[in-house]
Design a protein around this motif. Structure first.
Motif, PDB file in Angstrom:
ATOM      1  N   VAL A  17       9.402  62.702 -13.829  1.00  0.00           N
ATOM      2  CA  VAL A  17       8.881  62.719 -15.257  1.00  0.00           C
ATOM      3  C   VAL A  17       9.726  61.812 -16.315  1.00  0.00           C
ATOM      4  CG1 VAL A  17       8.179  64.253 -17.241  1.00  0.00           C
ATOM      5  CG2 VAL A  17       7.699  65.067 -14.946  1.00  0.00           C
ATOM      6  N   GLN A  18      11.088  62.149 -16.260  1.00  0.00           N
ATOM      7  CA  GLN A  18      11.938  61.400 -17.263  1.00  0.00           C
ATOM      8  C   GLN A  18      11.757  59.920 -16.964  1.00  0.00           C
ATOM      9  OE1 GLN A  18      15.473  63.660 -16.415  1.00  0.00           O
ATOM     10  NE2 GLN A  18      15.033  65.116 -17.801  1.00  0.00           N
ATOM     11  N   VAL A  19      12.105  59.427 -15.573  1.00  0.00           N
ATOM     12  CA  VAL A  19      11.926  58.233 -15.162  1.00  0.00           C
ATOM     13  C   VAL A  19      10.665  57.504 -15.445  1.00  0.00           C
ATOM     14  CG1 VAL A  19      12.221  56.618 -13.266  1.00  0.00           C
ATOM     15  CG2 VAL A  19      13.669  58.341 -13.492  1.00  0.00           C
ATOM     16  N   TYR A  20       9.479  58.371 -15.431  1.00  0.00           N
ATOM     17  CA  TYR A  20       8.182  57.739 -15.584  1.00  0.00           C
ATOM     18  C   TYR A  20       8.016  57.358 -17.120  1.00  0.00           C
ATOM     19  CZ  TYR A  20       3.028  57.702 -16.217  1.00  0.00           C
ATOM     20  OH  TYR A  20       1.740  57.165 -16.468  1.00  0.00           O
ATOM     21  N   LYS A  21       8.543  58.304 -18.001  1.00  0.00           N
ATOM     22  CA  LYS A  21       8.548  57.928 -19.359  1.00  0.00           C
ATOM     23  C   LYS A  21       9.278  56.722 -19.871  1.00  0.00           C
ATOM     24  CE  LYS A  21       8.265  61.919 -21.890  1.00  0.00           C
ATOM     25  NZ  LYS A  21       8.698  63.190 -22.415  1.00  0.00           N
ATOM     26  N   GLU A  22      10.293  56.629 -19.225  1.00  0.00           N
ATOM     27  CA  GLU A  22      11.189  55.630 -19.620  1.00  0.00           C
ATOM     28  C   GLU A  22      10.665  54.456 -19.189  1.00  0.00           C
ATOM     29  OE1 GLU A  22      15.965  53.971 -18.976  1.00  0.00           O
ATOM     30  OE2 GLU A  22      15.426  56.160 -18.431  1.00  0.00           O
ATOM     31  N   GLN A  23       9.937  54.428 -17.985  1.00  0.00           N
ATOM     32  CA  GLN A  23       9.158  53.258 -17.241  1.00  0.00           C
ATOM     33  C   GLN A  23       8.008  52.871 -18.171  1.00  0.00           C
ATOM     34  OE1 GLN A  23      10.040  51.860 -13.457  1.00  0.00           O
ATOM     35  NE2 GLN A  23       9.913  50.408 -15.439  1.00  0.00           N
ATOM     36  N   ILE A  24       7.496  53.929 -18.568  1.00  0.00           N
ATOM     37  CA  ILE A  24       6.292  53.231 -19.552  1.00  0.00           C
ATOM     38  C   ILE A  24       6.520  52.618 -20.772  1.00  0.00           C
ATOM     39  CG2 ILE A  24       4.547  54.216 -20.962  1.00  0.00           C
ATOM     40  CD1 ILE A  24       3.569  54.416 -18.082  1.00  0.00           C
ATOM     41  N   LYS A  25       7.824  53.092 -21.250  1.00  0.00           N
ATOM     42  CA  LYS A  25       8.433  52.214 -22.500  1.00  0.00           C
ATOM     43  C   LYS A  25       8.852  50.898 -22.193  1.00  0.00           C
ATOM     44  CE  LYS A  25       9.576  56.717 -24.779  1.00  0.00           C
ATOM     45  NZ  LYS A  25      10.920  57.322 -25.261  1.00  0.00           N
ATOM     46  N   ASN A  26       9.344  50.887 -20.990  1.00  0.00           N
ATOM     47  CA  ASN A  26      10.202  49.459 -20.714  1.00  0.00           C
ATOM     48  C   ASN A  26       9.731  49.296 -19.019  1.00  0.00           C
ATOM     49  OD1 ASN A  26      11.598  47.327 -20.176  1.00  0.00           O
ATOM     50  ND2 ASN A  26      13.477  48.208 -20.945  1.00  0.00           N
ATOM     51  N   PRO A  27       8.552  48.660 -18.968  1.00  0.00           N
ATOM     52  CA  PRO A  27       7.999  48.537 -17.642  1.00  0.00           C
ATOM     53  C   PRO A  27       8.809  47.547 -16.665  1.00  0.00           C
ATOM     54  CG  PRO A  27       6.256  48.344 -19.111  1.00  0.00           C
ATOM     55  CD  PRO A  27       7.397  48.310 -19.939  1.00  0.00           C
ATOM     56  N   GLN A  28       9.726  46.590 -17.307  1.00  0.00           N
ATOM     57  CA  GLN A  28      10.440  45.705 -16.534  1.00  0.00           C
ATOM     58  C   GLN A  28      11.634  46.186 -16.102  1.00  0.00           C
ATOM     59  OE1 GLN A  28       8.798  42.775 -15.965  1.00  0.00           O
ATOM     60  NE2 GLN A  28       7.318  43.433 -17.163  1.00  0.00           N
ATOM     61  N   LYS A  29      12.076  47.257 -16.693  1.00  0.00           N
ATOM     62  CA  LYS A  29      13.563  48.136 -16.206  1.00  0.00           C
ATOM     63  C   LYS A  29      13.222  48.589 -14.917  1.00  0.00           C
ATOM     64  CE  LYS A  29      17.006  51.087 -18.181  1.00  0.00           C
ATOM     65  NZ  LYS A  29      17.260  52.197 -19.299  1.00  0.00           N
ATOM     66  N   LEU A  30      14.312  48.468 -14.065  1.00  0.00           N
ATOM     67  CA  LEU A  30      14.225  48.911 -12.786  1.00  0.00           C
ATOM     68  C   LEU A  30      15.435  50.080 -12.733  1.00  0.00           C
ATOM     69  CD1 LEU A  30      13.408  48.439  -9.906  1.00  0.00           C
ATOM     70  CD2 LEU A  30      15.393  47.373  -9.422  1.00  0.00           C
ATOM     71  N   ILE A  31      14.639  51.504 -12.693  1.00  0.00           N
ATOM     72  CA  ILE A  31      15.328  52.591 -12.941  1.00  0.00           C
ATOM     73  C   ILE A  31      15.402  53.311 -11.465  1.00  0.00           C
ATOM     74  CG2 ILE A  31      15.659  54.767 -13.983  1.00  0.00           C
ATOM     75  CD1 ILE A  31      13.667  53.399 -16.095  1.00  0.00           C
ATOM     76  N   GLN A  32      16.438  53.382 -10.689  1.00  0.00           N
ATOM     77  CA  GLN A  32      16.714  53.970  -9.555  1.00  0.00           C
ATOM     78  C   GLN A  32      17.639  55.267  -9.676  1.00  0.00           C
ATOM     79  OE1 GLN A  32      17.592  50.388  -7.127  1.00  0.00           O
ATOM     80  NE2 GLN A  32      15.552  50.062  -7.091  1.00  0.00           N
ATOM     81  N   LYS A  33      17.165  56.481  -9.330  1.00  0.00           N
ATOM     82  CA  LYS A  33      18.044  57.643  -9.403  1.00  0.00           C
ATOM     83  C   LYS A  33      18.077  58.368  -7.910  1.00  0.00           C
ATOM     84  CE  LYS A  33      17.663  58.337 -14.393  1.00  0.00           C
ATOM     85  NZ  LYS A  33      19.163  58.283 -14.719  1.00  0.00           N
ATOM     86  N   TYR A  34      19.337  58.731  -7.615  1.00  0.00           N
ATOM     87  CA  TYR A  34      19.456  59.597  -6.290  1.00  0.00           C
ATOM     88  C   TYR A  34      19.673  60.935  -6.645  1.00  0.00           C
ATOM     89  CZ  TYR A  34      19.377  55.645  -3.051  1.00  0.00           C
ATOM     90  OH  TYR A  34      18.944  54.332  -2.289  1.00  0.00           O
ATOM     91  N   ILE A  35      19.301  61.951  -5.992  1.00  0.00           N
ATOM     92  CA  ILE A  35      19.751  63.389  -6.419  1.00  0.00           C
ATOM     93  C   ILE A  35      20.306  63.926  -5.104  1.00  0.00           C
ATOM     94  CG2 ILE A  35      18.910  65.747  -6.876  1.00  0.00           C
ATOM     95  CD1 ILE A  35      16.742  64.386  -8.599  1.00  0.00           C
ATOM     96  N   THR A  36      21.547  64.523  -5.103  1.00  0.00           N
ATOM     97  CA  THR A  36      22.411  64.900  -3.899  1.00  0.00           C
ATOM     98  C   THR A  36      22.069  66.605  -4.017  1.00  0.00           C
ATOM     99  OG1 THR A  36      24.249  63.196  -4.247  1.00  0.00           O
ATOM    100  CG2 THR A  36      24.699  65.257  -2.708  1.00  0.00           C
TER     101      THR A  36
END
Length: 238
Positions: free
Chosen positions: A205-224
Motif C-alpha cells: 500500500v505504501q509503495v502504491y501510494k508513492e507510485q501514484i504520486k511519482n509514476p516514473q520512480k522505481l521503488i523496489q523493496k524486499y522483506i526478509t
C-alpha cells in the motif's frame, strides 16, 4: 482513499475488461505468473502506475521476499546450534519462492559460517516426494546434524526417519523449515520463517501510494522473514 477493483487473469484476457483495468489510477499485480507478462509490459510501456507483489521484476516497482537472506539466516541459526553438516531439501517449484534464490542463500549461509557443502546432503525434490531424499541423507556417511526443509509437509517423514535411526529432533538433529510453524505444533523445536503476508500488504500500500504520486520512480523493496523457533520463544534474528 482509493476505489479498488479486482480483476482475475481470465477477466483481463477479455479486451473490454483489460481496458477497464487499465483505466484505473494504477494497477497492483499480485503473484503474477508468466502469462501475465504481456499485460505487465503493456502497463509499463503505457506509463500506467503499477507495482508487483511477490515478484522481483527488475523493470517494475515491486514488494517481494528476500528469499536469499531468509535462508542465510536459517543456516546461521543452525550453525549457532553446533550444526556443521546441514542437509538441504529444497522444493523444485514454488509459486512465488524462487528455488535458485533459496539455494544461493543456502550456499552463502554455509560460506558465511565457514561450513563445508556436503553434496550428498543436498536434494531438490517435488513437494510431495521427500522419502527417497531422506533415505539418502540418513544413509549417508556424513553425520547429519541439521535439516532444512522446503515444505512443512515433510516434517512427518522426518519424524519417522529420525525415530527409526534412534535420533531426537532438537538434540541429535535440528530441524528448520521455510514454512511458518505455529507454536506447540510439535513436541520438539522447529526453526522456521515467520509469515510476512501482512508486511507485504502493508508495504505494498505504501509503495502504491508513492507510485501514484511519482509514476516514473522505481521503488523496489524486499522483506526478509524473521526466524521463529516453535514451541520455544521466537528468536531475535531478522
Amino acid at each position: 482513499e482509493y476505489n479498488i477493483k479486482f480483476f482475475t487473469y481470465s477477466e483481463i484476457c477479455h479486451p473490454a475488461s483489460w481496458q477497464r483495468c487499465k483505466s484505473q489510477q494504477g494497477i497492483v499485480f499480485i503473484l503474477p505468473d508468466i502469462q501475465h507478462s504481456p499485460f505487465i509490459i503493456e502497463t509499463r510501456t503505457q506509463d500506467i502506475p503499477h507495482i508487483i507483489l511477490y515478484r522481483n521484476l527488475p523493470e517494475s516497482s515491486f514488494v517481494s521476499i528476500d528469499n536469499q537472506s531468509a535462508v542465510i539466516t536459517l543456516v546461521s541459526t543452525l550453525a549457532k546450534k553446533g550444526c556443521n553438516n546441514i542437509a538441504y531439501l529444497g522444493i523444485r517449484e514454488s509459486r512465488y519462492h524462487f528455488p535458485q534464490e533459496r539455494y544461493l542463500g543456502f550456499l552463502e549461509g554455509l560460506l558465511k559460517n565457514q561450513l563445508e557443502l556436503k553434496k550428498d546432503l543436498v536434494h531438490f525434490i517435488p513437494e510431495h516426494s521427500i522419502n527417497p531424499a531422506l533415505n539418502q541423507i540418513f544413509n549417508s556417511k556424513t553425520k547429519l546434524q541439521g535439516i532444512i526443509l522446503g515444505s512443512s509437509q515433510g516434517i512427518g517423514q522426518v519424524i519417522t526417519k529420525t525415530e527409526k535411526n534412534n535420533l531426537k529432533i532438537g538434540e541429535d538433529v535440528f530441524l528448520a523449515c521455510f514454512d511458518p510453524i505455529k507454536e506447540n505444533s510439535y513436541p520438539f523445536p522447529v526453526i522456521s520463517l515467520k509469515s510476512i503476508a501482512a508486511e507485504i500488504g502493508i508495504t505494498g500500500v505504501q509503495v502504491y501510494k508513492e507510485q501514484i504520486k511519482n509514476p516514473q520512480k522505481l521503488i523496489q523493496k524486499y522483506i526478509t522473514p524473521k526466524i521463529q523457533e516453535s514451541p520455544l520463544t521466537p528468536c531475535s534474528f531478522s
